[in-house]
Motif scaffolding. Structure first.
Motif, PDB file in Angstrom:
ATOM      1  N   SER A 139     -29.688  -4.329  21.974  1.00 49.77           N
ATOM      2  CA  SER A 139     -29.936  -3.675  23.247  1.00 49.77           C
ATOM      3  C   SER A 139     -29.343  -4.523  24.351  1.00 49.77           C
ATOM      4  O   SER A 139     -29.148  -5.727  24.200  1.00 49.77           O
ATOM      5  CB  SER A 139     -31.420  -3.495  23.490  1.00 49.77           C
ATOM      6  OG  SER A 139     -32.057  -4.748  23.548  1.00 49.77           O
ATOM      7  N   GLU A 143     -29.156  -6.537  13.684  1.00 46.54           N
ATOM      8  CA  GLU A 143     -29.870  -5.993  14.835  1.00 46.54           C
ATOM      9  C   GLU A 143     -30.394  -4.595  14.488  1.00 46.54           C
ATOM     10  O   GLU A 143     -29.895  -3.923  13.576  1.00 46.54           O
ATOM     11  CB  GLU A 143     -28.950  -5.924  16.049  1.00 46.54           C
ATOM     12  CG  GLU A 143     -28.501  -7.290  16.545  1.00 46.54           C
ATOM     13  CD  GLU A 143     -29.652  -8.174  16.986  1.00 46.54           C
ATOM     14  OE1 GLU A 143     -30.401  -7.771  17.909  1.00 46.54           O
ATOM     15  OE2 GLU A 143     -29.805  -9.273  16.412  1.00 46.54           O
ATOM     16  N   GLN A 144     -31.383  -4.204  15.231  1.00 45.75           N
ATOM     17  CA  GLN A 144     -31.997  -2.902  14.988  1.00 45.75           C
ATOM     18  C   GLN A 144     -30.956  -1.795  15.111  1.00 45.75           C
ATOM     19  O   GLN A 144     -30.152  -1.785  16.056  1.00 45.75           O
ATOM     20  CB  GLN A 144     -33.116  -2.673  16.013  1.00 45.75           C
ATOM     21  CG  GLN A 144     -33.999  -1.494  15.705  1.00 45.75           C
ATOM     22  CD  GLN A 144     -35.189  -1.420  16.646  1.00 45.75           C
ATOM     23  OE1 GLN A 144     -35.277  -2.179  17.615  1.00 45.75           O
ATOM     24  NE2 GLN A 144     -36.107  -0.520  16.372  1.00 45.75           N
ATOM     25  N   GLY A 145     -30.953  -0.904  14.152  1.00 47.34           N
ATOM     26  CA  GLY A 145     -30.033   0.224  14.191  1.00 47.34           C
ATOM     27  C   GLY A 145     -28.707  -0.032  13.503  1.00 47.34           C
ATOM     28  O   GLY A 145     -27.903   0.899  13.380  1.00 47.34           O
ATOM     29  N   VAL A 146     -28.464  -1.232  13.048  1.00 46.32           N
ATOM     30  CA  VAL A 146     -27.216  -1.551  12.353  1.00 46.32           C
ATOM     31  C   VAL A 146     -27.479  -1.513  10.847  1.00 46.32           C
ATOM     32  O   VAL A 146     -28.362  -2.205  10.354  1.00 46.32           O
ATOM     33  CB  VAL A 146     -26.689  -2.939  12.765  1.00 46.32           C
ATOM     34  CG1 VAL A 146     -25.421  -3.269  11.987  1.00 46.32           C
ATOM     35  CG2 VAL A 146     -26.433  -2.981  14.262  1.00 46.32           C
ATOM     36  N   GLU A 147     -26.708  -0.689  10.146  1.00 47.87           N
ATOM     37  CA  GLU A 147     -26.927  -0.515   8.708  1.00 47.87           C
ATOM     38  C   GLU A 147     -26.341  -1.686   7.933  1.00 47.87           C
ATOM     39  O   GLU A 147     -25.112  -1.871   7.896  1.00 47.87           O
ATOM     40  CB  GLU A 147     -26.265   0.772   8.230  1.00 47.87           C
ATOM     41  CG  GLU A 147     -26.785   2.038   8.896  1.00 47.87           C
ATOM     42  CD  GLU A 147     -25.964   3.238   8.460  1.00 47.87           C
ATOM     43  OE1 GLU A 147     -25.372   3.909   9.339  1.00 47.87           O
ATOM     44  OE2 GLU A 147     -25.883   3.491   7.248  1.00 47.87           O
TER      45      GLU A 147
END
Lengths: 117, 111
Positions: B1, A59-63
């Motif tokens: 989100s 997911e976006q923001g997960v490294e």
């Protein structure tokens, strides 16, 4: 009903070390497993989708280099938190929909509580 | 989100009373699910309602879905102390490939 287990249930580690968490589907096969993170008194946030035999989707923001996911078999996915830091302390939960059938049903593991000192 | 907002964030009731919590979401869904989480534990699936359904019952649970308002409610009737837990709604989008959770409602049922 179907059972998903996680191991360990609790882990305490020193900052900078790596921690591996296992998620197993005990009585069904799962080509896909999901990893969530939950901070105290907050909701579950999806981190990544683990796909058997292929790369995980993050997911976006997960490294992805920090949270390594390996889905080596139809019943096992592992999440490795590399170089853990105190801010990684959280409750990590996996879930799995059965390989047969749709995605409506997901079975959740009991969670792994990680504390990084 | 997060997809959903849940209301209220916390609820305290006496045993025997009903508990109602609401969930609102933002995008089109395939289905909406409600889960219970006891403190420090995993999630237990309670009930699933599909986008073409308006109401569903399961034991003491009643779920409604209003897709025009993008909202759902969970009613627990005749609550028991054992119902004390956090309750989460989760939506599955039209693509049907993952769950997105709401913020949760913490319910305390006092004996």
């Amino acid at each position: 009903g179907a059972v998903v287990s996680q191991h360990p249930s609790w882990v305490i580690c020193k900052s900078g070390t790596s921690v591996k968490i296992e998620c197993r589907s005990l009585d069904f096969q799962a080509t896909t497993m999901f990893w969530y993170r939950q901070f105290p008194k907050q909701s579950l946030m999806l981190m990544a989708t683990s796909n058997e035999g292929s790369k995980a989707t993050y997911e976006q923001g997960v490294e992805k280099d920090k949270f390594l996911i390996n889905h080596a078999s139809l019943t096992l996915s592992t999440l490795t938190v590399t170089s853990a830091h105190p801010e990684d302390s959280s409750f990590y939960i996996c879930s799995a929909p059965p390989a047969t059938g749709g995605w409506e049903t997901q079975y959740f593991g009991p969670g792994t509580r990680l504390l990084v000192l | 989100s997060q997809q959903g907002e849940e209301d209220p964030q916390a609820l305290s009731i006496q045993e025997g009373e009903n508990a109602t919590m609401n969930c609102s979401y933002k995008t089109s869904i395939n289905n909406l699910q409600w889960y219970r989480q006891n403190s420090g534990r995993g999630l237990v699936h309670l009930i699933l309602i599909r986008s073409n359904e308006r109401e569903k019952h399961s034991g003491r649970l009643r779920v409604t879905l209003d897709t025009s308002k993008k909202s759902s409610s969970l009613l627990i009737t005749a609550s028991r102390a054992a119902d004390t837990a956090s309750y989460f709604c989760a939506t599955v989008g039209a693509a049907g490939n993952k769950l997105t959770f709401g913020g949760g409602t913490r319910v305390l049922v006092k004996p």
